[in-house]
Design a protein around this motif. Structure first.
Motif, PDB file in Angstrom:
ATOM      1  N   VAL A 122      59.155  23.263 113.494  1.00 27.54           N
ATOM      2  CA  VAL A 122      58.503  23.588 114.759  1.00 27.54           C
ATOM      3  C   VAL A 122      57.651  22.386 115.182  1.00 27.54           C
ATOM      4  O   VAL A 122      56.843  21.886 114.402  1.00 27.54           O
ATOM      5  CB  VAL A 122      57.643  24.874 114.660  1.00 27.54           C
ATOM      6  CG1 VAL A 122      56.577  24.763 113.609  1.00 27.54           C
ATOM      7  CG2 VAL A 122      57.021  25.227 116.004  1.00 27.54           C
ATOM      8  N   PRO A 123      57.892  21.866 116.420  1.00 28.76           N
ATOM      9  CA  PRO A 123      57.037  20.769 116.902  1.00 28.76           C
ATOM     10  C   PRO A 123      55.682  21.340 117.320  1.00 28.76           C
ATOM     11  O   PRO A 123      55.609  22.389 117.962  1.00 28.76           O
ATOM     12  CB  PRO A 123      57.810  20.228 118.110  1.00 28.76           C
ATOM     13  CG  PRO A 123      58.640  21.369 118.583  1.00 28.76           C
ATOM     14  CD  PRO A 123      58.950  22.207 117.362  1.00 28.76           C
ATOM     15  N   VAL A 124      54.619  20.657 116.916  1.00 28.99           N
ATOM     16  CA  VAL A 124      53.266  21.127 117.217  1.00 28.99           C
ATOM     17  C   VAL A 124      52.404  19.963 117.690  1.00 28.99           C
ATOM     18  O   VAL A 124      52.711  18.793 117.439  1.00 28.99           O
ATOM     19  CB  VAL A 124      52.604  21.791 115.986  1.00 28.99           C
ATOM     20  CG1 VAL A 124      53.296  23.088 115.623  1.00 28.99           C
ATOM     21  CG2 VAL A 124      52.558  20.849 114.807  1.00 28.99           C
ATOM     22  N   LEU A 125      51.339  20.313 118.355  1.00 29.44           N
ATOM     23  CA  LEU A 125      50.297  19.380 118.747  1.00 29.44           C
ATOM     24  C   LEU A 125      49.076  19.759 117.922  1.00 29.44           C
ATOM     25  O   LEU A 125      48.665  20.923 117.926  1.00 29.44           O
ATOM     26  CB  LEU A 125      50.001  19.518 120.244  1.00 29.44           C
ATOM     27  CG  LEU A 125      48.947  18.601 120.831  1.00 29.44           C
ATOM     28  CD1 LEU A 125      49.425  17.151 120.776  1.00 29.44           C
ATOM     29  CD2 LEU A 125      48.665  19.006 122.270  1.00 29.44           C
ATOM     30  N   VAL A 126      48.517  18.801 117.164  1.00 30.64           N
ATOM     31  CA  VAL A 126      47.429  19.107 116.232  1.00 30.64           C
ATOM     32  C   VAL A 126      46.228  18.213 116.516  1.00 30.64           C
ATOM     33  O   VAL A 126      46.358  16.984 116.566  1.00 30.64           O
ATOM     34  CB  VAL A 126      47.875  18.896 114.767  1.00 30.64           C
ATOM     35  CG1 VAL A 126      46.768  19.286 113.807  1.00 30.64           C
ATOM     36  CG2 VAL A 126      49.145  19.666 114.463  1.00 30.64           C
ATOM     37  N   ALA A 127      45.064  18.851 116.681  1.00 29.34           N
ATOM     38  CA  ALA A 127      43.786  18.136 116.777  1.00 29.34           C
ATOM     39  C   ALA A 127      43.013  18.462 115.505  1.00 29.34           C
ATOM     40  O   ALA A 127      43.047  19.594 115.027  1.00 29.34           O
ATOM     41  CB  ALA A 127      43.010  18.586 118.003  1.00 29.34           C
ATOM     42  N   ARG A 128      42.338  17.456 114.943  1.00 25.34           N
ATOM     43  CA  ARG A 128      41.658  17.654 113.659  1.00 25.34           C
ATOM     44  C   ARG A 128      40.220  17.173 113.732  1.00 25.34           C
ATOM     45  O   ARG A 128      39.903  16.220 114.432  1.00 25.34           O
ATOM     46  CB  ARG A 128      42.374  16.878 112.562  1.00 25.34           C
ATOM     47  CG  ARG A 128      43.799  17.313 112.341  1.00 25.34           C
ATOM     48  CD  ARG A 128      44.507  16.301 111.435  1.00 25.34           C
ATOM     49  NE  ARG A 128      45.901  16.617 111.260  1.00 25.34           N
ATOM     50  CZ  ARG A 128      46.865  16.152 112.046  1.00 25.34           C
ATOM     51  NH1 ARG A 128      46.594  15.378 113.059  1.00 25.34           N
ATOM     52  NH2 ARG A 128      48.120  16.477 111.809  1.00 25.34           N
ATOM     53  N   ARG A 129      39.386  17.843 112.926  1.00 31.22           N
ATOM     54  CA  ARG A 129      37.968  17.468 112.815  1.00 31.22           C
ATOM     55  C   ARG A 129      37.501  17.781 111.397  1.00 31.22           C
ATOM     56  O   ARG A 129      37.718  18.887 110.898  1.00 31.22           O
ATOM     57  CB  ARG A 129      37.146  18.259 113.826  1.00 31.22           C
ATOM     58  CG  ARG A 129      35.659  18.131 113.696  1.00 31.22           C
ATOM     59  CD  ARG A 129      35.158  16.872 114.307  1.00 31.22           C
ATOM     60  NE  ARG A 129      33.708  16.843 114.158  1.00 31.22           N
ATOM     61  CZ  ARG A 129      32.973  15.848 114.517  1.00 31.22           C
ATOM     62  NH1 ARG A 129      33.525  14.800 115.056  1.00 31.22           N
ATOM     63  NH2 ARG A 129      31.683  15.871 114.347  1.00 31.22           N
TER      64      ARG A 129
END
Length: 187
Positions: A122-129
């Motif tokens: 599954v293609p995803v967009l990920v933001a991380r902190r």
């Protein structure tokens, strides 16, 4: 004139008195912030994952579990690891991302893929902190790009428009997701 001991006693008494008035308000503010964050997590607008750099998924909301096809029981059993959800060709960039997170603390959203429980991708967009208190732990915000990619491709084919992966909506979504990650992790 007061002796240093009397000044110290007076100062201590004054501090305790002020603390008694502030403490209930601070706890009230903290409960309110926690409730707001819990409502965001439970709203399932985006997938939210609490993780550590060793690969453990500590917690996740239902939106994330739906994206990767796992059940809450899989999460609670400890069988879910983000390192195992990541295809081999993405692992090198994940190592680079962890190094950047430890240095900077937050990253702009990036596209990648996860394995679903059934083995599909599954293609995803990920933001991380990364968390300030526990720098080896952090939060990720995950958006399933399957439907967005499919709609963009269908529209492009209907209109004959050239493919534009860096469209304005995509950039806006990535920016908003990054700001959301920074705001939640700061809380």
């Amino acid at each position: 004139m007061f002796t240093p001991r009397e000044v110290s006693v007076w100062s201590c008494w004054r501090h305790k008195r002020r603390s008694r008035w502030r403490t209930p308000r601070l706890y009230s503010d903290l409960r309110e912030r926690e409730a707001r964050i819990r409502r965001l997590v439970d709203s399932n607008i985006v997938g939210i994952v609490i993780w550590d750099i060793q690969g453990r998924i500590i917690d996740a909301n239902q939106a994330f579990l739906d994206v990767v096809g796992y059940a809450r029981e899989d999460l609670l059993s400890g069988r879910m690891r983000w390192t195992e959800l990541t295809p081999a060709e993405w692992r090198g960039s994940d190592e680079q991302i962890i190094a950047e997170l430890q240095a900077v603390g937050t990253l702009q959203p990036r596209e990648k893929e996860y394995f679903r429980k059934d083995g599909s991708r599954v293609p995803v967009l990920v933001a991380r902190r990364a968390f300030r208190v526990e720098p080896d732990e952090g939060v990720s915000f995950v958006i399933d790009m399957t439907t967005a990619s499919g709609r963009r491709e269908a529209a492009r084919q209907r209109t004959g428009a050239p493919r534009c992966p860096d469209g304005a909506r995509h950039v806006t979504r990535m920016t908003t997701l990054g700001e959301l990650a920074a705001s939640i992790a700061h809380e």
